[in-house]
Design an enzyme around this catalytic site. Structure first.
Site, PDB file in Angstrom:
ATOM      1  N   PHE A 123       0.878  -1.513   0.012  1.00  0.00           N
ATOM      2  CA  PHE A 123      -0.372  -0.045  -0.461  1.00  0.00           C
ATOM      3  C   PHE A 123       1.060   1.030   0.022  1.00  0.00           C
ATOM      4  O   PHE A 123       1.555   1.460   0.211  1.00  0.00           O
ATOM      5  CB  PHE A 123      -0.952  -0.143   1.059  1.00  0.00           C
ATOM      6  CG  PHE A 123      -1.804   1.037   1.288  1.00  0.00           C
ATOM      7  CD1 PHE A 123      -3.178   0.894   0.403  1.00  0.00           C
ATOM      8  CD2 PHE A 123      -1.766   2.386   2.030  1.00  0.00           C
ATOM      9  CE1 PHE A 123      -3.807   2.118   0.546  1.00  0.00           C
ATOM     10  CE2 PHE A 123      -2.488   3.016   2.109  1.00  0.00           C
ATOM     11  CZ  PHE A 123      -4.009   3.603   0.943  1.00  0.00           C
ATOM     12  N   ASP A 208       9.551   2.898   1.496  1.00  0.00           N
ATOM     13  CA  ASP A 208       7.992   3.687   1.998  1.00  0.00           C
ATOM     14  C   ASP A 208       8.016   3.058   3.367  1.00  0.00           C
ATOM     15  O   ASP A 208       7.372   2.321   4.073  1.00  0.00           O
ATOM     16  CB  ASP A 208       7.139   3.342   0.996  1.00  0.00           C
ATOM     17  CG  ASP A 208       5.530   3.691   1.846  1.00  0.00           C
ATOM     18  OD1 ASP A 208       5.618   4.495   3.101  1.00  0.00           O
ATOM     19  OD2 ASP A 208       4.782   3.560   0.989  1.00  0.00           O
ATOM     20  N   LYS A 237       2.979  10.819   7.905  1.00  0.00           N
ATOM     21  CA  LYS A 237       2.129  10.163   9.276  1.00  0.00           C
ATOM     22  C   LYS A 237       2.078  10.668  10.324  1.00  0.00           C
ATOM     23  O   LYS A 237       2.221  11.902  11.050  1.00  0.00           O
ATOM     24  CB  LYS A 237       1.752   8.297   9.646  1.00  0.00           C
ATOM     25  CG  LYS A 237       0.203   7.811   8.502  1.00  0.00           C
ATOM     26  CD  LYS A 237       0.461   6.322   8.586  1.00  0.00           C
ATOM     27  CE  LYS A 237      -0.270   5.778   7.219  1.00  0.00           C
ATOM     28  NZ  LYS A 237      -2.044   5.725   7.689  1.00  0.00           N
TER      29      LYS A 237
HETATM   30  C1  LIG Z   1       2.876   2.511   3.793  1.00  0.00           C
HETATM   31  C2  LIG Z   1       2.256   3.432   3.112  1.00  0.00           C
HETATM   32  N1  LIG Z   1       2.256   4.477   2.418  1.00  0.00           N
HETATM   33  C3  LIG Z   1       1.339   5.159   2.193  1.00  0.00           C
HETATM   34  C4  LIG Z   1       0.127   5.820   2.355  1.00  0.00           C
HETATM   35  C5  LIG Z   1      -0.694   6.795   2.116  1.00  0.00           C
HETATM   36  O1  LIG Z   1      -0.382   8.065   3.043  1.00  0.00           O
HETATM   37  P1  LIG Z   1      -1.465   8.850   3.122  1.00  0.00           P
HETATM   38  O2  LIG Z   1      -2.603   7.962   2.991  1.00  0.00           O
HETATM   39  O3  LIG Z   1      -1.376  10.500   3.804  1.00  0.00           O
HETATM   40  O4  LIG Z   1      -1.467   9.832   1.331  1.00  0.00           O
HETATM   41  C6  LIG Z   1       0.439   5.010   3.599  1.00  0.00           C
HETATM   42  C7  LIG Z   1      -1.076   5.293   4.381  1.00  0.00           C
HETATM   43  O5  LIG Z   1      -1.034   3.980   4.908  1.00  0.00           O
HETATM   44  C8  LIG Z   1       1.139   3.791   4.114  1.00  0.00           C
HETATM   45  O6  LIG Z   1       0.641   3.206   4.913  1.00  0.00           O
END
Ligand SMILES: Cc1ncc(COP(=O)(O)O)c(C=O)c1O
Length: 387
Positions: A123, A208, A237
């Site tokens: 994700f 990520d 986050k």
């Molecule tokens: C690993 C990871 N990358 C990217 C995102 C996307 O972040 P945002 O919702 O702030 O765009 C998330 C959100 O849960 C995530 O867990």
């Protein structure tokens, strides 16, 4: 717009580990904004930084320097070992920046290579590029045509990665622990092998760390847990601990953006950067990170005991990011029963619960949460057994 299924309660107030709804019912919050509120609800660090900066300077222009963004950039690079940073507002924005950076680097240094190897069940966000990079089941057909340039390997399976190599390949991108997939950690051997393989073939390695960075795993950055330095890293986050800020970090050799390549109206705005700076001061203290590991171990042991008592499945995680496999598709029912009893948890998958308490959780909160969870699981299992 009805983009998600929400419970009826309206939430009006938060303090530390606790959240209150409009009826003044109190909940122990193990969602914490989806692993966002690293320091719990409305921590004084954040309120103070917001208050002070909001009366000084909000948004001069992303094309002008401002002090908090310079200070945060310097601090973040010093702590992380990266050379340059671009600030955004969301994790998806930081990841899209990582994808753009890798493609630009491919144009400059790999004859136009652009393809990024990502992983099943990954994700990376909800804009079109990061949806294409994600491996969420069912997403391939959403909003077609999807963005090309991503191929999917099997997580923790080096052979599946190697099989995807071509002259188009420019990078490998992964979550060190797949959060939305149900808290699935990459094995240390896999991460080390990826680094070596990327080095051998001249590819970029992108982490990520939107969910797993900023102390969530008990280290300031997830890569430190693995002892493997990526070329590019994204944060989000926990960096803002409740306010929208994200960061794209790159080592000098692949930090190839030039004027006009990347930007955004709110990129590096001083209000969010002032918060990020204050939050980072707390998160980066070794005693703070030690405490994350201590409370994490407490949660792990509690979940393992609970799993054994109810005949459930695997307990997975690191730091204060954990999942419990239920062994059946009762997760939504357990989430509802937990909420009825005053505990907020998430079902990452129909068979799996995920726990993301604040990083400054106390032993007492962990014990209370486990007790509520225990009772909720017992009720749900009884109900299903009686059917
Ligand atoms: C690993 C990871 N990358 C990217 C995102 C996307 O972040 P945002 O919702 O702030 O765009 C998330 C959100 O849960 C995530 O867990």
């Amino acid at each position: 717009m009805p983009v998600t299924d929400r419970p009826a309660e309206v939430f009006v107030r938060g303090e530390g580990a606790w959240l209150w709804d409009a009826a003044d019912t109190r909940y122990l919050d193990w969602l914490q904004g989806w692993a966002v509120n690293a320091l719990g609800h409305c921590p004084p660090e954040v309120s103070l930084a917001l208050g002070a900066q909001s009366s000084l300077l909000l948004t001069p222009s992303p094309a002008l320097y401002n002090l908090p963004s310079l200070q945060l950039a310097e601090r973040l690079c010093a702590l992380s070992g990266f050379d340059q940073v671009f600030f955004g507002s969301t994790g998806a924005e930081a990841n899209e920046g990582a994808i753009k950076l890798a493609r630009k680097w491919g144009q400059l240094h790999r004859g136009g290579a652009y393809e990024i190897i990502t992983f099943d069940n990954a994700f990376h966000g909800r804009n079109l590029a990061t949806m294409a990079a994600s491996g969420k089941p069912g997403w391939e057909a959403l909003f077609a045509p999807g963005m090309p340039g991503f191929v999917k390997a099997v997580f923790n399976d080096m052979a599946s990665v190697k099989a995807l190599l071509s002259e188009r390949t420019v990078a490998v991108m992964l979550e060190p622990v797949q959060g939305e997939a149900g808290v699935r950690p990459a094995s240390p051997g896999f991460v080390r092998a990826l680094r070596q393989w990327c080095d051998r073939h001249g590819l970029l390695l992108i982490f990520d760390e939107v969910q797993t960075g900023c102390g969530r795993l008990g280290q300031l950055f997830a890569y430190q847990h693995y002892g493997v330095m990526p070329d590019i890293m994204s944060l989000g986050k926990g960096l803002g601990a409740g306010v929208p800020i994200s960061a794209l970090l790159a080592q000098a050799h692949c930090s190839v953006f030039t004027h006009g390549d990347q930007g955004g109206t709110y990129a590096g705005n001083p209000l969010m950067c002032a918060v990020g700076l204050a939050v980072l001061e707390t998160l980066s203290q070794s005693a703070f990170l030690e405490q994350v590991r201590t409370q994490g171990a407490l949660l792990q042991r509690g979940l393992q005991a609970l799993s054994a008592r109810h005949g459930l499945g695997e307990v997975r995680g690191l730091g204060l990011l954990w999942a419990l496999e239920l062994g059946s598709d009762h997760a939504a029912a357990v989430v509802r029963e937990c909420r009825r009893r005053g505990l907020l948890v998430n079902s990452a998958r129909p068979h799996c619960l995920r726990f993301m308490p604040r990083l400054n959780s106390t032993a007492d909160e962990i014990a209370q949460g486990l007790q509520l969870l225990d009772a909720a699981i017992a009720t749900v299992l009884e109900e299903f057994a009686a059917q």
